[in-house]
Write a protein that holds these residues in place. Structure first.
Motif, PDB file in Angstrom:
ATOM      1  N   VAL A 156       0.867  -1.164   0.000  1.00  0.00           N
ATOM      2  CA  VAL A 156       0.000   0.000   0.000  1.00  0.00           C
ATOM      3  C   VAL A 156       0.910   1.222   0.000  1.00  0.00           C
ATOM      4  O   VAL A 156       1.709   1.403   0.921  1.00  0.00           O
ATOM      5  CB  VAL A 156      -0.930   0.020   1.236  1.00  0.00           C
ATOM      6  N   ASP A 157       0.830   2.016  -1.046  1.00  0.00           N
ATOM      7  CA  ASP A 157       1.689   3.196  -1.176  1.00  0.00           C
ATOM      8  C   ASP A 157       3.164   2.837  -1.033  1.00  0.00           C
ATOM      9  O   ASP A 157       3.942   3.542  -0.390  1.00  0.00           O
ATOM     10  CB  ASP A 157       1.301   4.275  -0.159  1.00  0.00           C
ATOM     11  N   GLY A 158       3.545   1.699  -1.571  1.00  0.00           N
ATOM     12  CA  GLY A 158       4.940   1.283  -1.578  1.00  0.00           C
ATOM     13  C   GLY A 158       5.441   0.654  -0.292  1.00  0.00           C
ATOM     14  O   GLY A 158       6.626   0.390  -0.158  1.00  0.00           O
ATOM     15  N   VAL A 159       4.549   0.410   0.662  1.00  0.00           N
ATOM     16  CA  VAL A 159       4.937  -0.175   1.943  1.00  0.00           C
ATOM     17  C   VAL A 159       4.085  -1.412   2.196  1.00  0.00           C
ATOM     18  O   VAL A 159       2.879  -1.392   1.966  1.00  0.00           O
ATOM     19  CB  VAL A 159       4.727   0.854   3.094  1.00  0.00           C
ATOM     20  N   ARG A 160       4.714  -2.476   2.673  1.00  0.00           N
ATOM     21  CA  ARG A 160       3.970  -3.691   3.005  1.00  0.00           C
ATOM     22  C   ARG A 160       3.151  -3.443   4.273  1.00  0.00           C
ATOM     23  O   ARG A 160       3.679  -3.026   5.300  1.00  0.00           O
ATOM     24  CB  ARG A 160       4.943  -4.836   3.237  1.00  0.00           C
ATOM     25  N   LYS A 161       1.853  -3.706   4.201  1.00  0.00           N
ATOM     26  CA  LYS A 161       0.951  -3.475   5.339  1.00  0.00           C
ATOM     27  C   LYS A 161       0.386  -4.800   5.815  1.00  0.00           C
ATOM     28  O   LYS A 161       0.091  -5.686   5.018  1.00  0.00           O
ATOM     29  CB  LYS A 161      -0.211  -2.565   4.937  1.00  0.00           C
ATOM     30  N   ARG A 162       0.235  -4.911   7.133  1.00  0.00           N
ATOM     31  CA  ARG A 162      -0.410  -6.089   7.701  1.00  0.00           C
ATOM     32  C   ARG A 162      -1.052  -5.724   9.031  1.00  0.00           C
ATOM     33  O   ARG A 162      -0.699  -4.723   9.658  1.00  0.00           O
ATOM     34  CB  ARG A 162       0.572  -7.232   7.859  1.00  0.00           C
ATOM     35  N   ILE A 163      -2.000  -6.569   9.439  1.00  0.00           N
ATOM     36  CA  ILE A 163      -2.700  -6.378  10.703  1.00  0.00           C
ATOM     37  C   ILE A 163      -2.530  -7.658  11.516  1.00  0.00           C
ATOM     38  O   ILE A 163      -2.767  -8.752  11.016  1.00  0.00           O
ATOM     39  CB  ILE A 163      -4.198  -6.095  10.470  1.00  0.00           C
ATOM     40  N   ILE A 164      -2.107  -7.509  12.765  1.00  0.00           N
ATOM     41  CA  ILE A 164      -1.936  -8.640  13.672  1.00  0.00           C
ATOM     42  C   ILE A 164      -3.061  -8.559  14.713  1.00  0.00           C
ATOM     43  O   ILE A 164      -3.076  -7.634  15.538  1.00  0.00           O
ATOM     44  CB  ILE A 164      -0.573  -8.601  14.398  1.00  0.00           C
ATOM     45  N   PRO A 165      -4.019  -9.493  14.700  1.00  0.00           N
ATOM     46  CA  PRO A 165      -5.097  -9.446  15.695  1.00  0.00           C
ATOM     47  C   PRO A 165      -4.577  -9.712  17.103  1.00  0.00           C
ATOM     48  O   PRO A 165      -3.693 -10.552  17.304  1.00  0.00           O
ATOM     49  CB  PRO A 165      -6.042 -10.571  15.272  1.00  0.00           C
ATOM     50  N   ILE A 166      -5.123  -8.986  18.065  1.00  0.00           N
ATOM     51  CA  ILE A 166      -4.820  -9.215  19.479  1.00  0.00           C
ATOM     52  C   ILE A 166      -5.992 -10.006  20.046  1.00  0.00           C
ATOM     53  O   ILE A 166      -7.138  -9.571  19.988  1.00  0.00           O
ATOM     54  CB  ILE A 166      -4.603  -7.887  20.214  1.00  0.00           C
ATOM     55  N   THR A 167      -5.687 -11.187  20.583  1.00  0.00           N
ATOM     56  CA  THR A 167      -6.746 -12.117  21.000  1.00  0.00           C
ATOM     57  C   THR A 167      -6.913 -12.233  22.517  1.00  0.00           C
ATOM     58  O   THR A 167      -7.806 -12.937  22.978  1.00  0.00           O
ATOM     59  CB  THR A 167      -6.467 -13.513  20.409  1.00  0.00           C
ATOM     60  N   GLY A 168      -6.072 -11.566  23.285  1.00  0.00           N
ATOM     61  CA  GLY A 168      -6.170 -11.618  24.741  1.00  0.00           C
ATOM     62  C   GLY A 168      -4.814 -11.449  25.375  1.00  0.00           C
ATOM     63  O   GLY A 168      -3.875 -10.985  24.728  1.00  0.00           O
ATOM     64  N   GLY A 169      -4.712 -11.837  26.643  1.00  0.00           N
ATOM     65  CA  GLY A 169      -3.437 -11.770  27.329  1.00  0.00           C
ATOM     66  C   GLY A 169      -3.586 -11.349  28.770  1.00  0.00           C
ATOM     67  O   GLY A 169      -4.700 -11.237  29.303  1.00  0.00           O
ATOM     68  N   THR A 170      -2.439 -11.102  29.406  1.00  0.00           N
ATOM     69  CA  THR A 170      -2.418 -10.749  30.822  1.00  0.00           C
ATOM     70  C   THR A 170      -1.573  -9.504  31.062  1.00  0.00           C
ATOM     71  O   THR A 170      -0.691  -9.167  30.264  1.00  0.00           O
ATOM     72  CB  THR A 170      -1.851 -11.896  31.678  1.00  0.00           C
ATOM     73  N   VAL A 171      -1.874  -8.848  32.179  1.00  0.00           N
ATOM     74  CA  VAL A 171      -1.119  -7.688  32.643  1.00  0.00           C
ATOM     75  C   VAL A 171      -0.714  -7.983  34.079  1.00  0.00           C
ATOM     76  O   VAL A 171      -1.573  -8.257  34.926  1.00  0.00           O
ATOM     77  CB  VAL A 171      -1.976  -6.402  32.602  1.00  0.00           C
ATOM     78  N   ASP A 172       0.580  -7.948  34.343  1.00  0.00           N
ATOM     79  CA  ASP A 172       1.091  -8.191  35.690  1.00  0.00           C
ATOM     80  C   ASP A 172       2.137  -7.139  36.007  1.00  0.00           C
ATOM     81  O   ASP A 172       2.863  -6.698  35.121  1.00  0.00           O
ATOM     82  CB  ASP A 172       1.745  -9.576  35.784  1.00  0.00           C
ATOM     83  N   GLY A 173       2.204  -6.772  37.260  1.00  0.00           N
ATOM     84  CA  GLY A 173       3.249  -5.841  37.655  1.00  0.00           C
ATOM     85  C   GLY A 173       2.930  -5.134  38.939  1.00  0.00           C
ATOM     86  O   GLY A 173       1.832  -5.262  39.491  1.00  0.00           O
TER      87      GLY A 173
END
Length: 187
Positions: A59-76
């Motif tokens: 797209v406009d000379g640049v490779r485009k992609r979408i990575i779906p986010i399916t979940g995960g955790t937050v710790d800290g």
């Protein structure tokens, strides 16, 4: 008429010259002040689960992609919770292999507060290393660059309001089915 133009130029330049002199004086007065270097405080770690890349092509000379986010955790020490499914990481892959990243997703904190995250950044490294990552191999994150600057949107009156008024830096690692983000608050 030439005198009139010259006079206007001098009149218009006067405030700028005066202001410039004031700024020079202020800079000289501040010369002796030392600004402290920012400190980093580990705030949280994200373990972001991802789905297969959706390739858009060039797209406009640049490779485009979408990575779906399916979940995960937050710790800290400063935030715990889960990453909600439905977000994504929109990537533009440059000719030199640099991934220009823009992720957007949501977190549900342990207390139920919903927090929106936008997370721009860059990932790059030697072509051989990037090829191994693309093939799904676990690669030592010390041999490639992956940094982001997450921003959080959250109700100011929530216990997590501090997220919306703090600058964060992140170091990250990409794995076959997830991304690990170590997020630091800039003090």
């Amino acid at each position: 008429m030439t005198d009139d133009v010259a006079r206007r130029s001098v009149l218009m330049a006067g405030p700028a010259v005066a202001l410039g002199g004031a700024l020079t004086g202020a800079a000289q007065a501040a010369d002796g002040l030392q600004l402290s270097a920012p400190q980093l405080e580990r705030a949280m770690r994200f373990h972001v689960l991802i789905g297969p890349a959706q390739e858009l092509g060039q797209v406009d000379g640049v490779r485009k992609r979408i990575i779906p986010i399916t979940g995960g955790t937050v710790d800290g020490p400063r935030l715990q919770g889960r990453i909600l499914p439905g977000g994504a990481d929109w990537q533009s892959i440059r000719a030199d292999g640099t991934a220009d990243i823009f992720a957007r997703y949501s977190i549900e904190a342990k207390d139920g507060t919903i927090i929106s995250v936008t997370n721009p950044g860059y990932r790059h490294g030697p072509a051989s290393v990037l090829g191994r990552i693309a093939a799904g191999e676990d690669v030592d994150p010390a041999i490639y660059y992956f940094r982001t600057t997450p921003r959080f949107e959250v109700a100011q009156d929530s216990p997590h309001g501090w997220l919306g008024r703090t600058v964060f830096l992140c170091t990250a690692a990409r794995y076959r089915d997830h991304v690990r983000l170590d997020i630091f608050a800039v003090a």
